[in-house]
Design an enzyme around this catalytic site. Sequence first.
Site, PDB file in Angstrom:
ATOM      1  N   ASP A 125       0.808  -1.228   0.000  1.00  0.00           N
ATOM      2  CA  ASP A 125       0.000   0.000   0.000  1.00  0.00           C
ATOM      3  C   ASP A 125       0.840   1.277   0.000  1.00  0.00           C
ATOM      4  O   ASP A 125       0.431   2.304   0.540  1.00  0.00           O
ATOM      5  CB  ASP A 125      -0.972   0.022   1.206  1.00  0.00           C
ATOM      6  CG  ASP A 125      -1.885  -1.182   1.212  1.00  0.00           C
ATOM      7  OD1 ASP A 125      -2.223  -1.664   0.120  1.00  0.00           O
ATOM      8  OD2 ASP A 125      -2.232  -1.652   2.311  1.00  0.00           O
ATOM      9  N   LYS A 149       1.933   1.957  -5.167  1.00  0.00           N
ATOM     10  CA  LYS A 149       2.485   1.353  -6.400  1.00  0.00           C
ATOM     11  C   LYS A 149       1.559   1.560  -7.591  1.00  0.00           C
ATOM     12  O   LYS A 149       2.008   1.802  -8.707  1.00  0.00           O
ATOM     13  CB  LYS A 149       2.712  -0.166  -6.205  1.00  0.00           C
ATOM     14  CG  LYS A 149       3.693  -0.501  -5.114  1.00  0.00           C
ATOM     15  CD  LYS A 149       3.736  -1.987  -4.831  1.00  0.00           C
ATOM     16  CE  LYS A 149       2.466  -2.573  -4.284  1.00  0.00           C
ATOM     17  NZ  LYS A 149       2.100  -2.135  -2.930  1.00  0.00           N
ATOM     18  N   GLY A 193      -4.548  -4.358  -3.715  1.00  0.00           N
ATOM     19  CA  GLY A 193      -5.558  -3.340  -4.016  1.00  0.00           C
ATOM     20  C   GLY A 193      -4.808  -2.092  -4.417  1.00  0.00           C
ATOM     21  O   GLY A 193      -4.145  -1.481  -3.580  1.00  0.00           O
ATOM     22  N   HIS A 194      -4.839  -1.761  -5.679  1.00  0.00           N
ATOM     23  CA  HIS A 194      -4.064  -0.623  -6.185  1.00  0.00           C
ATOM     24  C   HIS A 194      -5.015   0.508  -6.580  1.00  0.00           C
ATOM     25  O   HIS A 194      -5.879   0.327  -7.432  1.00  0.00           O
ATOM     26  CB  HIS A 194      -3.189  -1.066  -7.366  1.00  0.00           C
ATOM     27  CG  HIS A 194      -2.123  -2.043  -6.952  1.00  0.00           C
ATOM     28  ND1 HIS A 194      -1.161  -2.506  -7.814  1.00  0.00           N
ATOM     29  CD2 HIS A 194      -1.867  -2.626  -5.756  1.00  0.00           C
ATOM     30  CE1 HIS A 194      -0.359  -3.327  -7.155  1.00  0.00           C
ATOM     31  NE2 HIS A 194      -0.783  -3.436  -5.913  1.00  0.00           N
ATOM     32  N   GLN A 229       2.031  -6.037  -3.179  1.00  0.00           N
ATOM     33  CA  GLN A 229       2.549  -6.130  -1.805  1.00  0.00           C
ATOM     34  C   GLN A 229       3.863  -5.336  -1.678  1.00  0.00           C
ATOM     35  O   GLN A 229       4.020  -4.344  -2.369  1.00  0.00           O
ATOM     36  CB  GLN A 229       2.732  -7.604  -1.380  1.00  0.00           C
ATOM     37  CG  GLN A 229       1.421  -8.343  -1.175  1.00  0.00           C
ATOM     38  CD  GLN A 229       0.805  -8.881  -2.467  1.00  0.00           C
ATOM     39  OE1 GLN A 229       1.485  -9.551  -3.242  1.00  0.00           O
ATOM     40  NE2 GLN A 229      -0.454  -8.614  -2.699  1.00  0.00           N
TER      41      GLN A 229
HETATM   42  P1  GDP Z   1      -0.699   0.229  -3.566  1.00  0.00           P
HETATM   43  O1  GDP Z   1      -1.305  -1.024  -3.076  1.00  0.00           O
HETATM   44  O2  GDP Z   1       0.776   0.313  -3.318  1.00  0.00           O
HETATM   45  O3  GDP Z   1      -1.052   0.541  -4.994  1.00  0.00           O
HETATM   46  O4  GDP Z   1      -1.331   1.399  -2.674  1.00  0.00           O
HETATM   47  P2  GDP Z   1      -2.890   1.571  -2.286  1.00  0.00           P
HETATM   48  O5  GDP Z   1      -3.587   2.132  -3.451  1.00  0.00           O
HETATM   49  O6  GDP Z   1      -3.433   0.352  -1.649  1.00  0.00           O
HETATM   50  O7  GDP Z   1      -2.763   2.612  -1.102  1.00  0.00           O
HETATM   51  C1  GDP Z   1      -2.146   3.842  -1.273  1.00  0.00           C
HETATM   52  C2  GDP Z   1      -3.127   4.915  -0.836  1.00  0.00           C
HETATM   53  O8  GDP Z   1      -2.439   6.151  -0.750  1.00  0.00           O
HETATM   54  C3  GDP Z   1      -4.230   5.130  -1.864  1.00  0.00           C
HETATM   55  O9  GDP Z   1      -5.402   5.490  -1.188  1.00  0.00           O
HETATM   56  C4  GDP Z   1      -3.710   6.280  -2.714  1.00  0.00           C
HETATM   57  O10 GDP Z   1      -4.738   7.016  -3.334  1.00  0.00           O
HETATM   58  C5  GDP Z   1      -3.019   7.087  -1.648  1.00  0.00           C
HETATM   59  N1  GDP Z   1      -1.915   7.910  -2.127  1.00  0.00           N
HETATM   60  C6  GDP Z   1      -0.921   7.584  -2.989  1.00  0.00           C
HETATM   61  N2  GDP Z   1      -0.056   8.589  -3.119  1.00  0.00           N
HETATM   62  C7  GDP Z   1      -0.521   9.599  -2.324  1.00  0.00           C
HETATM   63  C8  GDP Z   1      -0.052  10.907  -2.028  1.00  0.00           C
HETATM   64  O11 GDP Z   1       0.986  11.381  -2.502  1.00  0.00           O
HETATM   65  N3  GDP Z   1      -0.807  11.629  -1.144  1.00  0.00           N
HETATM   66  C9  GDP Z   1      -1.952  11.145  -0.583  1.00  0.00           C
HETATM   67  N4  GDP Z   1      -2.622  11.925   0.260  1.00  0.00           N
HETATM   68  N5  GDP Z   1      -2.403   9.919  -0.842  1.00  0.00           N
HETATM   69  C10 GDP Z   1      -1.693   9.161  -1.701  1.00  0.00           C
HETATM   70  P1  IMO Z   2      -0.890  -4.226  -2.216  1.00  0.00           P
HETATM   71  O1  IMO Z   2      -0.449  -4.757  -3.540  1.00  0.00           O
HETATM   72  C1  IMO Z   2      -0.994  -4.628   2.120  1.00  0.00           C
HETATM   73  C2  IMO Z   2      -0.990  -8.703   3.728  1.00  0.00           C
HETATM   74  C3  IMO Z   2      -2.230  -9.186   4.455  1.00  0.00           C
HETATM   75  C4  IMO Z   2      -1.578 -10.133   5.455  1.00  0.00           C
HETATM   76  C5  IMO Z   2      -0.448 -10.757   4.653  1.00  0.00           C
HETATM   77  C6  IMO Z   2      -0.786 -12.114   4.044  1.00  0.00           C
HETATM   78  O2  IMO Z   2      -2.189  -3.512  -2.252  1.00  0.00           O
HETATM   79  O3  IMO Z   2       0.207  -3.454  -1.556  1.00  0.00           O
HETATM   80  P2  IMO Z   2      -2.340 -12.854   2.023  1.00  0.00           P
HETATM   81  O4  IMO Z   2      -3.798 -12.639   1.776  1.00  0.00           O
HETATM   82  O5  IMO Z   2      -1.447 -12.289   0.978  1.00  0.00           O
HETATM   83  O6  IMO Z   2      -2.004 -14.290   2.316  1.00  0.00           O
HETATM   84  O7  IMO Z   2      -2.051 -12.057   3.400  1.00  0.00           O
HETATM   85  O8  IMO Z   2      -0.157  -9.840   3.602  1.00  0.00           O
HETATM   86  N1  IMO Z   2      -1.228  -8.192   2.350  1.00  0.00           N
HETATM   87  C7  IMO Z   2      -1.176  -6.909   2.022  1.00  0.00           C
HETATM   88  N2  IMO Z   2      -1.004  -5.805   2.776  1.00  0.00           N
HETATM   89  N3  IMO Z   2      -1.104  -4.507   0.780  1.00  0.00           N
HETATM   90  C8  IMO Z   2      -1.236  -5.606   0.000  1.00  0.00           C
HETATM   91  O9  IMO Z   2      -1.200  -5.551  -1.344  1.00  0.00           O
HETATM   92  C9  IMO Z   2      -1.333  -6.867   0.614  1.00  0.00           C
HETATM   93  N4  IMO Z   2      -1.496  -8.128   0.154  1.00  0.00           N
HETATM   94  C10 IMO Z   2      -1.416  -8.923   1.232  1.00  0.00           C
HETATM   95  O10 IMO Z   2      -2.913  -8.137   5.083  1.00  0.00           O
HETATM   96  O11 IMO Z   2      -0.980  -9.385   6.487  1.00  0.00           O
HETATM   97 MG    MG Z   3      -2.870  -1.649  -1.808  1.00  0.00          MG
END
Ligand code: GDP
Ligand code: IMO
Ligand code: MG
Length: 439
Positions: free
Chosen positions: A13, A16, A40-41, A223
């Site tokens: 999170d 990416k 979840g991206h 991840q």
């Molecule tokens: P990923 O799994 O690495 O793609 O990241 P996620 O999308 O799960 O979580 C990143 C969160 O941070 C999302 O809600 C994005 O919209 C938010 N985000 C990313 N970059 C920024 C930033 O520069 N500022 C803020 N406020 N939010 C950001």
């Molecule tokens: P993105 O791509 C954050 C965490 C789960 C748990 C551990 C193992 O959005 O960054 P799993 O279901 O993979 O067997 O769970 O990994 N986890 C993540 N945490 N972002 C993710 O993906 C994750 N994918 C798995 O919460 O701790």
């Molecule tokens: Mg994510």
Amino acid sequence: MTTVVVVGTQWGDEGKGKVTDYLASSADVVARYQGGNNAGHTIMIENKKYALTLIPSGIFSGNKTCVIGNGVVVNPQALVDEIAYVQNNGFSTEHLVISDRAHVIMPYHMLLDAWQEEQRGDTKIGTTRKGIGPAYVDKFGRSGIRMCDLVDEKNLEHTIRSVVQEKNKTFVGGYGSAPIQPEPLVEQCRAWAKILRPYVRDASVVLNDAIDNGAHVLCEGAQGVMLDVDHGTYPYVTSSNPIAGGVCTGLGIGPTRIDHVIGVAKAYTTRVGDGPFPTELNNEIAHQIRERGFEYGTVTGRPRRIGWIDTVVLRHARRVSGITGLSLNSLDVLSGLDEVRICTHYECDGVRIASYPARQEDVYACTPVYETLPGWTEDITGVRAFDQLPRTTQQYVHRVCALSHIPLAMFSVGRNREQTHLVQQLFSARPIGTHTSVG
Ligand code: GDP
Ligand code: IMO
Ligand code: MG
């Protein structure tokens, strides 16, 4: 041609999806190399929020070839739904490629994931319960079903029947549950195969041909390094290799074809699920960061745990992934704090620990040591270049880069595409007007 890898440096999170979406405009091919719909991206385009779990984040950038590699475990229903989601939002999936060698998550993998978590009790991992672990176990146990099997109409029934017969030994014998019925599963698989078959190809051939023809390729990790099954906080990890090395096994391209590895980090740290988190905060600052940064899981909605940035973790990520540039995101979320902290190393019984311990017990015994810097109060969400950031923000970024030994490649000050800024040129320039076609 240039190949760039986007890898998470923390516990997932980090942003990416957003970084991939931003860089995709310069790429011809965008490819996911591991994980599944545990990811979840989030991508924000013109204030509209999109969330993807399987399809690469380049799908919103025009006619890019988007590849789901062999290293990904594919939940067919989730993918069918996501294809419809992308199309219903007015984007094409015409150039989507699903590797014929990618393993399939079956409904029984999700059941197993939930059961195993319940049995772990207090030592549960906090998985997403999407069946990721059990699907990878079957892959390495050589009893998995791959996309090429799913779309093989002639042999599908036989494949499912023999796998289900084996599974039922565990389900009925081990767990005492009702046996899995093969007939409805075969029907379900046929329905999935009908929709997914046109996309299934040898993705390694697609990617290597593209690189040979001069294409720019962007590889999107899911991840993060600290969730890597080999290099993360085992056993509190996922079951794949998010590190940059996962690109080679998960896409079928050689290490000699990778040019840059962009490590994505938040300006602080988050973690969902259980397991150690040395710089975790349980105070008002954590609450403020969680609310300002909308730090709730994209997949499960769980509140994310919050902590200061940890350069022990970033140095570890750099080492195991060969990171060449840092994308430091969410700097805006830290605005308004009087002071900000950077973990420089850990201490255990007075001994300085500069690299991440393997044993979780050793991590729990460590105390993080911080450097404290002045914070900033300005709203930085409109900043367009590094030198427009307040002096204290610049100082913070410089210090994070120096302590993690990674030069700054990008930074971001908000969720939108326009709030992401490139500091280092990544893709080599091409003569204006040229276009690389991908077959
Ligand atoms: P990923 O799994 O690495 O793609 O990241 P996620 O999308 O799960 O979580 C990143 C969160 O941070 C999302 O809600 C994005 O919209 C938010 N985000 C990313 N970059 C920024 C930033 O520069 N500022 C803020 N406020 N939010 C950001
Ligand atoms: P993105 O791509 C954050 C965490 C789960 C748990 C551990 C193992 O959005 O960054 P799993 O279901 O993979 O067997 O769970 O990994 N986890 C993540 N945490 N972002 C993710 O993906 C994750 N994918 C798995 O919460 O701790
Ligand atoms: Mg994510």
